[in-house]
Scaffold this active site. Sequence first.
Site, short mmCIF file in Angstrom:
data_model
loop_
_atom_site.label_atom_id
_atom_site.label_comp_id
_atom_site.label_asym_id
_atom_site.label_seq_id
_atom_site.Cartn_x
_atom_site.Cartn_y
_atom_site.Cartn_z
N ASN A 252 57.16 10.35 -72.69
CA ASN A 252 57.52 11.73 -72.38
C ASN A 252 56.80 12.21 -71.13
OD1 ASN A 252 57.13 14.75 -72.52
ND2 ASN A 252 58.51 14.49 -74.26
N LYS B 284 54.32 15.18 -71.54
CA LYS B 284 53.06 14.83 -72.18
C LYS B 284 52.16 14.05 -71.22
CE LYS B 284 54.95 14.53 -76.88
NZ LYS B 284 55.19 13.63 -78.04
N ASP C 86 51.87 13.04 -82.93
CA ASP C 86 53.07 13.19 -83.73
C ASP C 86 53.14 14.67 -84.07
OD1 ASP C 86 55.31 11.71 -84.75
OD2 ASP C 86 54.68 12.32 -86.74
N SER C 87 54.28 15.24 -83.81
CA SER C 87 54.39 16.68 -84.00
C SER C 87 55.77 17.05 -84.51
CB SER C 87 54.08 17.42 -82.69
OG SER C 87 54.88 16.90 -81.63
N PHE D 93 61.27 22.63 -74.78
CA PHE D 93 62.18 21.62 -75.29
C PHE D 93 62.16 21.67 -76.82
CE2 PHE D 93 58.01 19.78 -74.80
CZ PHE D 93 57.82 19.02 -75.94
N GLY D 94 62.93 20.83 -77.44
CA GLY D 94 62.94 20.80 -78.90
C GLY D 94 63.43 22.11 -79.51
N TYR D 95 62.63 22.65 -80.41
CA TYR D 95 62.99 23.87 -81.13
C TYR D 95 62.48 25.14 -80.45
CZ TYR D 95 64.13 20.61 -84.90
OH TYR D 95 64.68 19.58 -85.64
N ASP D 96 61.94 25.00 -79.25
CA ASP D 96 61.35 26.16 -78.56
C ASP D 96 62.29 27.37 -78.46
OD1 ASP D 96 59.07 24.71 -78.27
OD2 ASP D 96 59.17 24.49 -76.09
N LYS E 121 52.00 28.76 -72.64
CA LYS E 121 52.45 27.97 -73.79
C LYS E 121 51.50 26.80 -74.05
CE LYS E 121 55.89 24.79 -75.47
NZ LYS E 121 56.93 23.82 -75.11
#
Length: 202
Positions: free
Chosen positions: A14, A17, A73-74, A156-159, A179
């Site tokens: 990623n 990251k 892991d998140s 990204f993701g569920y943001d 953030k």
Amino acid sequence: MTNRINEIVLASGNKGKVAEFTHLFEAYNISVHPQSVFEVPDVPETGTTFVENAIIKARHAALLTGLPAIADDSGLVVDALNCEPGIYSARYAGEHGNDGANCEKLLRELGNSENRRAKFLCVLVFMQHAKDPTPIICQGEWHGEITKEASGEGGFGYDPIFYVPSQKATAAELDKSLKNKISHRGQALVSLMQQVKPLLKP
């Protein structure tokens, strides 16, 4: 371990990251490399918890590169959905990394529930080598609520559907630096740095 650390492999490809960790460690003259540089393939995440999966990824990267490794892991935990999607957050809708489909499924499953409490969880693991018997494990939590519709273009993701009451905005609407400071990953990183500092090359 007497040798100071000057290189670390990140058990992730990623880009976000990688940039985040690179910035953190550059003050210590530590090079951070994504595992893809060493052609390390992703390892099956067979754990049943965030901790187990992070350890699996860190050990795998350390074993194949011979370098100290960091893995995270998140995921998102929603109260009204019995803590789903949890460790399956990235593949909640069936296809790994399909953010749009994951958000749509979550909103559909939650429906008009009045209980929209949720939290992001992040577990970071640092292993000095593949057989490290005492990996450093840090955790961060970010509490919020699930909106009824997506809002915001960042993150990204569920943001886009994760509302942060203290900021009166979704995670996708927040300034990136803010953030990173208040998020689950940001909190875990602060904790990790406090424990890893003594191992770093001066």
